[in-house]
Design a protein around this motif. Structure first.
Motif, PDB file in Angstrom:
ATOM      1  N   ALA A 248     -10.162  73.516  49.392  1.00  0.00           N
ATOM      2  CA  ALA A 248      -9.175  74.592  49.307  1.00  0.00           C
ATOM      3  C   ALA A 248      -8.305  74.683  50.548  1.00  0.00           C
ATOM      4  O   ALA A 248      -7.161  75.111  50.483  1.00  0.00           O
ATOM      5  CB  ALA A 248      -9.871  75.931  49.070  1.00  0.00           C
ATOM      6  N   ASP A 249      -8.821  74.302  51.733  1.00  0.00           N
ATOM      7  CA  ASP A 249      -8.061  74.438  52.964  1.00  0.00           C
ATOM      8  C   ASP A 249      -7.250  73.191  53.310  1.00  0.00           C
ATOM      9  O   ASP A 249      -6.604  73.147  54.347  1.00  0.00           O
ATOM     10  CB  ASP A 249      -9.010  74.727  54.137  1.00  0.00           C
ATOM     11  N   MET A 250      -7.278  72.180  52.432  1.00  0.00           N
ATOM     12  CA  MET A 250      -6.684  70.902  52.801  1.00  0.00           C
ATOM     13  C   MET A 250      -5.208  71.036  53.179  1.00  0.00           C
ATOM     14  O   MET A 250      -4.770  70.556  54.202  1.00  0.00           O
ATOM     15  CB  MET A 250      -6.826  69.913  51.657  1.00  0.00           C
ATOM     16  N   PHE A 251      -4.423  71.761  52.348  1.00  0.00           N
ATOM     17  CA  PHE A 251      -3.001  71.829  52.615  1.00  0.00           C
ATOM     18  C   PHE A 251      -2.693  72.773  53.770  1.00  0.00           C
ATOM     19  O   PHE A 251      -1.696  72.620  54.456  1.00  0.00           O
ATOM     20  CB  PHE A 251      -2.249  72.235  51.347  1.00  0.00           C
ATOM     21  N   THR A 252      -3.549  73.747  54.001  1.00  0.00           N
ATOM     22  CA  THR A 252      -3.378  74.595  55.172  1.00  0.00           C
ATOM     23  C   THR A 252      -3.582  73.769  56.435  1.00  0.00           C
ATOM     24  O   THR A 252      -2.823  73.853  57.389  1.00  0.00           O
ATOM     25  CB  THR A 252      -4.389  75.753  55.143  1.00  0.00           C
ATOM     26  N   ILE A 253      -4.635  72.935  56.444  1.00  0.00           N
ATOM     27  CA  ILE A 253      -4.939  72.100  57.606  1.00  0.00           C
ATOM     28  C   ILE A 253      -3.860  71.042  57.802  1.00  0.00           C
ATOM     29  O   ILE A 253      -3.348  70.828  58.892  1.00  0.00           O
ATOM     30  CB  ILE A 253      -6.320  71.439  57.446  1.00  0.00           C
ATOM     31  N   ASP A 254      -3.476  70.397  56.721  1.00  0.00           N
ATOM     32  CA  ASP A 254      -2.500  69.313  56.832  1.00  0.00           C
ATOM     33  C   ASP A 254      -1.072  69.835  57.018  1.00  0.00           C
ATOM     34  O   ASP A 254      -0.190  69.109  57.476  1.00  0.00           O
ATOM     35  CB  ASP A 254      -2.547  68.424  55.589  1.00  0.00           C
ATOM     36  N   LEU A 261       5.444  67.313  49.770  1.00  0.00           N
ATOM     37  CA  LEU A 261       4.741  67.036  48.517  1.00  0.00           C
ATOM     38  C   LEU A 261       5.666  66.309  47.534  1.00  0.00           C
ATOM     39  O   LEU A 261       5.232  65.396  46.827  1.00  0.00           O
ATOM     40  CB  LEU A 261       4.232  68.339  47.894  1.00  0.00           C
ATOM     41  N   ALA A 262       6.912  66.706  47.497  1.00  0.00           N
ATOM     42  CA  ALA A 262       7.876  66.038  46.620  1.00  0.00           C
ATOM     43  C   ALA A 262       8.049  64.579  47.036  1.00  0.00           C
ATOM     44  O   ALA A 262       8.119  63.675  46.185  1.00  0.00           O
ATOM     45  CB  ALA A 262       9.212  66.777  46.651  1.00  0.00           C
ATOM     46  N   ARG A 263       8.132  64.323  48.355  1.00  0.00           N
ATOM     47  CA  ARG A 263       8.230  62.940  48.845  1.00  0.00           C
ATOM     48  C   ARG A 263       7.015  62.130  48.430  1.00  0.00           C
ATOM     49  O   ARG A 263       7.111  60.959  48.039  1.00  0.00           O
ATOM     50  CB  ARG A 263       8.349  62.941  50.376  1.00  0.00           C
ATOM     51  N   ILE A 299      -0.783  68.905  42.171  1.00  0.00           N
ATOM     52  CA  ILE A 299      -1.389  68.750  43.495  1.00  0.00           C
ATOM     53  C   ILE A 299      -1.793  70.106  44.055  1.00  0.00           C
ATOM     54  O   ILE A 299      -2.874  70.270  44.625  1.00  0.00           O
ATOM     55  CB  ILE A 299      -0.416  68.035  44.459  1.00  0.00           C
ATOM     56  N   LYS A 300      -0.917  71.099  43.900  1.00  0.00           N
ATOM     57  CA  LYS A 300      -1.205  72.430  44.422  1.00  0.00           C
ATOM     58  C   LYS A 300      -2.405  73.056  43.720  1.00  0.00           C
ATOM     59  O   LYS A 300      -3.212  73.758  44.348  1.00  0.00           O
ATOM     60  CB  LYS A 300       0.018  73.332  44.261  1.00  0.00           C
ATOM     61  N   LYS A 301      -2.514  72.808  42.424  1.00  0.00           N
ATOM     62  CA  LYS A 301      -3.616  73.411  41.678  1.00  0.00           C
ATOM     63  C   LYS A 301      -4.940  72.727  41.950  1.00  0.00           C
ATOM     64  O   LYS A 301      -5.986  73.374  41.984  1.00  0.00           O
ATOM     65  CB  LYS A 301      -3.309  73.362  40.169  1.00  0.00           C
ATOM     66  N   GLU A 302      -4.938  71.399  42.106  1.00  0.00           N
ATOM     67  CA  GLU A 302      -6.182  70.667  42.309  1.00  0.00           C
ATOM     68  C   GLU A 302      -6.025  69.651  43.433  1.00  0.00           C
ATOM     69  O   GLU A 302      -5.996  68.441  43.186  1.00  0.00           O
ATOM     70  CB  GLU A 302      -6.597  69.975  41.014  1.00  0.00           C
ATOM     71  N   ILE A 312      -4.178  61.925  51.086  1.00  0.00           N
ATOM     72  CA  ILE A 312      -2.852  62.145  50.500  1.00  0.00           C
ATOM     73  C   ILE A 312      -1.725  61.922  51.495  1.00  0.00           C
ATOM     74  O   ILE A 312      -0.602  61.558  51.114  1.00  0.00           O
ATOM     75  CB  ILE A 312      -2.774  63.557  49.885  1.00  0.00           C
ATOM     76  N   ARG A 313      -1.993  62.095  52.799  1.00  0.00           N
ATOM     77  CA  ARG A 313      -0.941  61.873  53.792  1.00  0.00           C
ATOM     78  C   ARG A 313      -0.518  60.400  53.883  1.00  0.00           C
ATOM     79  O   ARG A 313       0.571  60.093  54.367  1.00  0.00           O
ATOM     80  CB  ARG A 313      -1.396  62.361  55.158  1.00  0.00           C
ATOM     81  N   GLU A 314      -1.380  59.497  53.373  1.00  0.00           N
ATOM     82  CA  GLU A 314      -1.012  58.072  53.405  1.00  0.00           C
ATOM     83  C   GLU A 314       0.267  57.812  52.600  1.00  0.00           C
ATOM     84  O   GLU A 314       1.006  56.862  52.895  1.00  0.00           O
ATOM     85  CB  GLU A 314      -2.148  57.217  52.858  1.00  0.00           C
ATOM     86  N   TYR A 315       0.498  58.624  51.583  1.00  0.00           N
ATOM     87  CA  TYR A 315       1.681  58.407  50.749  1.00  0.00           C
ATOM     88  C   TYR A 315       2.971  58.738  51.513  1.00  0.00           C
ATOM     89  O   TYR A 315       4.048  58.293  51.134  1.00  0.00           O
ATOM     90  CB  TYR A 315       1.605  59.236  49.476  1.00  0.00           C
ATOM     91  N   LEU A 316       2.868  59.539  52.567  1.00  0.00           N
ATOM     92  CA  LEU A 316       4.035  59.838  53.395  1.00  0.00           C
ATOM     93  C   LEU A 316       4.373  58.697  54.339  1.00  0.00           C
ATOM     94  O   LEU A 316       5.485  58.600  54.836  1.00  0.00           O
ATOM     95  CB  LEU A 316       3.794  61.103  54.227  1.00  0.00           C
TER      96      LEU A 316
END
Length: 318
Positions: A248-254, A261-263, A299-302, A312-316
């Motif tokens: 749950a905290d992944m996007f807060t931390i990242d 996310l769109a990129r 992504i936001k939901k799950e 997921i940051r690898e995609y950036l």
């Protein structure tokens, strides 16, 4: 088909389930996975204006992801559900006064990782035509597919049908008929313990509405049920509780923004990893902007689901 019906067909996006109320009367005969398959297939049928020749695809990954089950068992559950629907039928009286028998599915194909089904015209009409002559009920897929109780989907569909009225009543006989309850549920205590309160508890926990009920009596005898349906307040806490507690905290931390996310969703590597989630026939595949909106929402939901194949940051970075 009238222009009014056409307007209704086009106004609901793909994450909405919209069905004529006549389907509700057939739901109680189906298994949980049959209901799930019909719910997942119904938006595609509407969005592509499907005919009997159009195969509607549901992938095992999609089925597992949206229903909260293991991918390893999803394909088999899909296969069994589609075979059950091939053998399941209903009937109606046509304009000449003759009874017509119809199977729910006229063709099913089992491929590697997904199934495709073709519906007859009579079923497609119930999934596509919505107007004053064809009353319907609508709700978001995410609010119904995680329900697992034997009668939860049935009661949720009924509650959403009457949500705009806030309260509604059903006689005990009507309730038993709508849910297809056996005679063993004639005793009110048995009905409440097995086919009412567990469904209400699950709906209140997992969906966008809260249901309460009270007895309707004639003298001392309970003759019906009065339901109250209220939408839940959309709080941040509610959204967080639906996430995987380990992620749950992944996007807060990242600190990933919507633009990032769109990129990510436009990254070819991301598309290769997750394009199986969208059926090939979906209109989403025809519009890059729709693809981005859909995948960012998922992504936001799950977030945990999209962090399994690679961080997921690898995609950036690619």
């Amino acid at each position: 088909m009238s222009s009014l019906t056409d307007t209704y067909e086009k106004k609901y996006p793909e994450n909405w389930v919209v069905m004529q109320n006549r389907i509700e009367q057939c739901f109680h005969k189906m298994t949980l996975d049959e209901k799930r398959l019909l719910i997942l297939a119904s938006p595609t049928a509407r969005m592509i204006d499907a005919s009997e020749k159009d195969a509607i695809e549901v992938t095992a990954d999609q089925f597992a992801n949206e229903c909260g089950i293991k991918v390893s068992s999803a394909y088999k559950q899909l296969e069994v559900a589609s075979k059950n629907l091939l053998n399941r039928s209903f009937s109606y009286i046509n304009e000449r006064g003759k009874r017509v028998g119809v199977t729910w599915v006229i063709r099913a194909v089992y491929e590697d990782g997904y199934i495709s089904v073709c519906f007859p015209d009579e079923v497609l009409i119930m999934l596509k035509a919505f107007d004053a002559s064809n009353p319907f009920t609508k709700y978001k897929k995410e609010n119904v597919l995680l329900l697992k109780g034997e009668y939860s989907i049935d009661l949720y569909h009924i509650a959403k049908k009457y949500e705009g009225m806030t309260t509604f009543q059903m006689t005990l006989e009507d309730y038993k008929l709508e849910l297809g309850l056996p005679k063993s549920y004639n005793r009110i205590n048995n009905l409440k313990a097995r086919a009412l309160e567990p469904a209400i508890d699950e709906i209140n926990e997992k969906t966008d509405i809260n249901i309460t009920y009270e007895n309707v009596k004639r003298g001392r005898t309970v003759t019906g049920l009065k339901f109250t349906v209220k939408p839940k307040a959309k709080t941040q806490k509610t959204l967080e509780e639906k996430r995987d507690p380990h992620t749950a905290d992944m996007f807060t931390i990242d600190g990933l923004s919507d633009a990032q996310l769109a990129r990510i969703t436009r990254n070819e590597r991301f598309k290769s990893d997750y394009n199986h989630l969208i059926p090939p026939t979906s209109h989403i595949n025809q519009d890059p902007n729709l693809w981005v909106d859909e995948m960012v929402s998922r992504i936001k939901k799950e977030p945990g689901f999209f962090n399994k194949k690679r961080p997921i940051r690898e995609y950036l970075e690619n």
